[in-house]
Design a protein around this motif. Structure first.
Motif, PDB file in Angstrom:
ATOM      1  N   VAL A  37       0.709  -1.407   0.110  1.00  0.00           N
ATOM      2  CA  VAL A  37       0.159  -0.120  -0.001  1.00  0.00           C
ATOM      3  C   VAL A  37       0.692   1.267  -0.137  1.00  0.00           C
ATOM      4  O   VAL A  37       0.587   2.398  -0.802  1.00  0.00           O
ATOM      5  N   ASP A  38       1.901   1.356   0.868  1.00  0.00           N
ATOM      6  CA  ASP A  38       2.820   2.464   1.057  1.00  0.00           C
ATOM      7  C   ASP A  38       3.491   2.751  -0.407  1.00  0.00           C
ATOM      8  O   ASP A  38       3.467   3.982  -0.863  1.00  0.00           O
ATOM      9  N   ILE A  39       3.925   1.658  -1.013  1.00  0.00           N
ATOM     10  CA  ILE A  39       4.529   2.043  -2.354  1.00  0.00           C
ATOM     11  C   ILE A  39       3.673   2.511  -3.443  1.00  0.00           C
ATOM     12  O   ILE A  39       3.932   3.515  -4.050  1.00  0.00           O
ATOM     13  N   ALA A  40       2.465   1.876  -3.311  1.00  0.00           N
ATOM     14  CA  ALA A  40       1.486   2.646  -4.528  1.00  0.00           C
ATOM     15  C   ALA A  40       1.067   3.918  -3.981  1.00  0.00           C
ATOM     16  O   ALA A  40       0.881   4.709  -4.901  1.00  0.00           O
ATOM     17  N   LEU A  41       1.054   4.335  -2.589  1.00  0.00           N
ATOM     18  CA  LEU A  41       0.688   5.741  -2.411  1.00  0.00           C
ATOM     19  C   LEU A  41       1.690   6.666  -2.722  1.00  0.00           C
ATOM     20  O   LEU A  41       1.481   7.789  -3.234  1.00  0.00           O
ATOM     21  N   TRP A  42       2.863   6.168  -2.454  1.00  0.00           N
ATOM     22  CA  TRP A  42       4.256   7.152  -3.015  1.00  0.00           C
ATOM     23  C   TRP A  42       3.904   7.301  -4.452  1.00  0.00           C
ATOM     24  O   TRP A  42       4.416   8.384  -5.187  1.00  0.00           O
ATOM     25  N   ASP A  43       3.720   6.196  -5.330  1.00  0.00           N
ATOM     26  CA  ASP A  43       3.469   6.338  -6.533  1.00  0.00           C
ATOM     27  C   ASP A  43       2.583   7.332  -6.988  1.00  0.00           C
ATOM     28  O   ASP A  43       2.683   8.110  -7.825  1.00  0.00           O
ATOM     29  N   GLY A  50       6.316   9.915  -9.870  1.00  0.00           N
ATOM     30  CA  GLY A  50       6.337   8.555  -9.325  1.00  0.00           C
ATOM     31  C   GLY A  50       7.317   7.439  -9.061  1.00  0.00           C
ATOM     32  O   GLY A  50       8.405   8.074  -9.081  1.00  0.00           O
ATOM     33  N   LEU A  51       6.921   6.434  -9.338  1.00  0.00           N
ATOM     34  CA  LEU A  51       8.120   5.576  -9.755  1.00  0.00           C
ATOM     35  C   LEU A  51       8.637   5.523 -10.979  1.00  0.00           C
ATOM     36  O   LEU A  51       9.671   4.819 -10.882  1.00  0.00           O
ATOM     37  N   GLY A  52       8.092   6.101 -11.721  1.00  0.00           N
ATOM     38  CA  GLY A  52       8.712   6.434 -13.095  1.00  0.00           C
ATOM     39  C   GLY A  52       8.332   5.341 -14.009  1.00  0.00           C
ATOM     40  O   GLY A  52       9.135   5.221 -15.316  1.00  0.00           O
ATOM     41  N   ASN A  53       7.786   4.342 -13.545  1.00  0.00           N
ATOM     42  CA  ASN A  53       7.376   3.254 -14.619  1.00  0.00           C
ATOM     43  C   ASN A  53       6.010   2.594 -14.085  1.00  0.00           C
ATOM     44  O   ASN A  53       5.507   3.243 -13.201  1.00  0.00           O
ATOM     45  N   ARG A  54       5.346   1.822 -15.203  1.00  0.00           N
ATOM     46  CA  ARG A  54       4.164   1.228 -14.481  1.00  0.00           C
ATOM     47  C   ARG A  54       4.013  -0.279 -15.007  1.00  0.00           C
ATOM     48  O   ARG A  54       4.869  -0.696 -16.082  1.00  0.00           O
ATOM     49  N   LEU A  55       3.380  -1.186 -14.428  1.00  0.00           N
ATOM     50  CA  LEU A  55       3.209  -2.371 -15.072  1.00  0.00           C
ATOM     51  C   LEU A  55       2.463  -2.287 -16.108  1.00  0.00           C
ATOM     52  O   LEU A  55       1.445  -1.764 -16.252  1.00  0.00           O
ATOM     53  N   GLY A 112       3.689  15.640  -9.959  1.00  0.00           N
ATOM     54  CA  GLY A 112       4.478  15.901 -11.116  1.00  0.00           C
ATOM     55  C   GLY A 112       5.887  15.545 -10.884  1.00  0.00           C
ATOM     56  O   GLY A 112       6.788  16.005 -11.579  1.00  0.00           O
ATOM     57  N   VAL A 113       6.313  14.864  -9.765  1.00  0.00           N
ATOM     58  CA  VAL A 113       7.761  14.677  -9.396  1.00  0.00           C
ATOM     59  C   VAL A 113       8.113  13.255  -9.182  1.00  0.00           C
ATOM     60  O   VAL A 113       7.252  12.491  -8.909  1.00  0.00           O
ATOM     61  N   PRO A 114       9.349  12.786  -9.567  1.00  0.00           N
ATOM     62  CA  PRO A 114       9.641  11.550  -9.100  1.00  0.00           C
ATOM     63  C   PRO A 114       9.790  11.406  -7.597  1.00  0.00           C
ATOM     64  O   PRO A 114      10.115  12.229  -6.994  1.00  0.00           O
ATOM     65  N   ILE A 115       9.545  10.368  -7.211  1.00  0.00           N
ATOM     66  CA  ILE A 115       9.455   9.841  -5.420  1.00  0.00           C
ATOM     67  C   ILE A 115      10.839  10.267  -4.766  1.00  0.00           C
ATOM     68  O   ILE A 115      10.823  10.928  -3.634  1.00  0.00           O
ATOM     69  N   LEU A 143      12.253  -0.827  -8.546  1.00  0.00           N
ATOM     70  CA  LEU A 143      11.797   0.667  -8.735  1.00  0.00           C
ATOM     71  C   LEU A 143      11.761   1.365  -7.317  1.00  0.00           C
ATOM     72  O   LEU A 143      12.436   2.468  -7.308  1.00  0.00           O
ATOM     73  N   ALA A 144      10.909   0.947  -6.544  1.00  0.00           N
ATOM     74  CA  ALA A 144      10.896   1.351  -5.147  1.00  0.00           C
ATOM     75  C   ALA A 144      12.185   1.674  -4.635  1.00  0.00           C
ATOM     76  O   ALA A 144      12.334   2.602  -3.885  1.00  0.00           O
ATOM     77  N   GLY A 145      12.748   0.375  -4.324  1.00  0.00           N
ATOM     78  CA  GLY A 145      14.117   0.550  -3.754  1.00  0.00           C
ATOM     79  C   GLY A 145      15.165   1.783  -4.173  1.00  0.00           C
ATOM     80  O   GLY A 145      15.779   2.309  -3.621  1.00  0.00           O
ATOM     81  N   ALA A 146      15.140   1.435  -5.660  1.00  0.00           N
ATOM     82  CA  ALA A 146      15.884   2.630  -6.377  1.00  0.00           C
ATOM     83  C   ALA A 146      15.700   4.091  -5.972  1.00  0.00           C
ATOM     84  O   ALA A 146      16.566   4.974  -5.707  1.00  0.00           O
TER      85      ALA A 146
END
Ligand code: MG
Length: 386
Positions: free
Chosen positions: A102-108, A367-372, A115-118, A320-323
């Motif tokens: 949930v946390d990763i998705a909310l940061w995304d 966000g994460l800069g990419n999506r599934l 409009g900024v990367p995490i 992606l989240a770790g990076a």
């Protein structure tokens, strides 16, 4: 903005992982939709395989009901809501895995909304790229292990990790009873690392994962036998429940220790740091509590001058989240990945990942800069989970 839907995806992956005779593994992702049209992606993907993943998907369906209508931008509040709701089930494992996804998705979502990367929201870059360490295919013979390790270095990896005991013996994490190892397996494993060091030369880092499989005297003996081959770390010497065992091993080996893939939240890292039990800590962003928790653990470790090196034995959202986090962390060693070419992860994603000189390049997309890739997910969904 409000959360309108939490949709878990349980899918099969594009390729087997590094284990000997490994089956095709499954992966769990979380899609969080909002009433403003933004979608965030998280991941859990846990072990052992589809059994655990099916269980966590069922739990995520319930969490979805629980979080509908919440403001996705209030990440800290939602984290605590999930974490505290399940403390009777325990404050580690499934509970923190759900909080992580949930946390990763909310940061995304937050990154996309602003409009900024995490990494901009976490303090901005302290480095341009994310150095990786990577794996290679296990084999039962010394010659084949050396060939596989050399091939990964030839592909561009500057740091490789393996479990030679698991490779030589076909062991697994479900095996632990007495924590001992067959002597012939041990001897073959030591010969594998001797051969790999000789083949890859002194400039390549070689990391050893003991997979939490050994009792104290066995772990001490194995670490001492590998010490002559200049290993960067000896990971998880013993099962994670006993900090005292770790202390006993640590006092009798000359090599560095790394632990943390089975530690959950800052609360479990603090005693490891306070007791000086590990030279590196390796939280997993999809298990330990997400982007929020990884950043907190990193800062905690920084006060001890201990580097973090996030664990990743799962899928693309993990990396992606770790990076995004480690771009902002001064006390960082390397991020774990499967193969240095990153093709495995790109198979899930809309945009391929890029690597240069053994390091991941991270874009400035929001966000994460990419999506599934939804087409991939739909084509590979494990059918009996929904
Ligand atoms: Mg490990």
């Amino acid at each position: 903005m409000r959360i309108t839907r939490i949709r878990p995806w349980h899918v099969t992956g594009p390729a087997p992982r590094v284990d000997v005779d490994a089956p095709r593994l499954s992966y769990v992702f979380l899609q969080v939709d909002t009433d403003e049209g933004l979608t965030g992606w998280g991941e859990i993907t846990t072990y052992p395989g589809t059994i655990a993943n099916r269980t966590i998907v069922a739990a995520l369906e319930q969490v979805g009901e629980f979080l509908r209508g919440e403001d996705p931008l209030q990440i800290e509040a939602v984290w605590h809501k999930v974490f505290r709701a399940f403390t009777y089930m325990g404050t580690r494992g499934a509970t923190t895995a759900m909080a992580s996804a949930v946390d990763i998705a909310l940061w995304d979502i937050k990154g996309q909304a602003l409009g900024v990367p995490i990494h901009q929201l976490l303090g901005g870059r302290v480095r341009e790229t994310v150095p990786l360490y990577t794996h290679f295919q296990y084999a039962r013979t010394v010659e084949q292990m050396v060939a596989n390790a050399s091939a990964e270095v030839a592909r561009g990896s500057r740091a490789i990790k393996t479990d030679p005991f698991m490779a030589a013996g076909g062991l697994s994490n479900v095996r632990y009873i007495d924590g001992q190892i067959d002597r012939s397996v041990e001897n073959t494993a030591v010969a594998m690392i001797a051969g790999i060091r000789s083949a890859v030369g002194a400039d390549i880092e070689v990391l050893i994962d003991a997979h939490a499989l050994y009792n104290v005297p066995t772990a001490i003996r194995l670490a001492n036998r590998l010490a002559p081959y200049d290993i960067t770390w000896f990971e998880e010497p013993c099962p994670p429940e006993s900090y005292d065992a770790l202390e006993q091993v640590r006092s009798q080996i000359p090599v560095r220790i790394s632990v943390g893939e089975r530690l959950y939240t800052r609360f479990e890292f603090l005693p490891v740091l306070n007791r000086h039990l590990s030279d590196y800590v390796m939280p997993d962003v999809t298990w330990t509590g997400g982007i929020s928790e990884l950043k907190k653990i990193a800062t905690l470790a920084e006060t001890f001058y201990v580097p973090i090196s996030p664990h990743d034995a799962s899928g693309p959202i993990n990396i992606l989240a770790g990076a995004q986090v480690v771009l902002t962390v001064p006390n960082f060693y390397r991020l774990e990945a499967r193969r240095v070419d990153l093709e495995f992860y790109s198979a899930f994603l809309e945009e391929p990942l890029h690597v240069r000189d053994g390091a991941l390049l991270v874009s400035e997309r929001a966000g994460l800069g990419n999506r599934l890739n939804l087409e991939y997910l739909q084509a590979h969904e494990v059918s009996n989970t929904r």
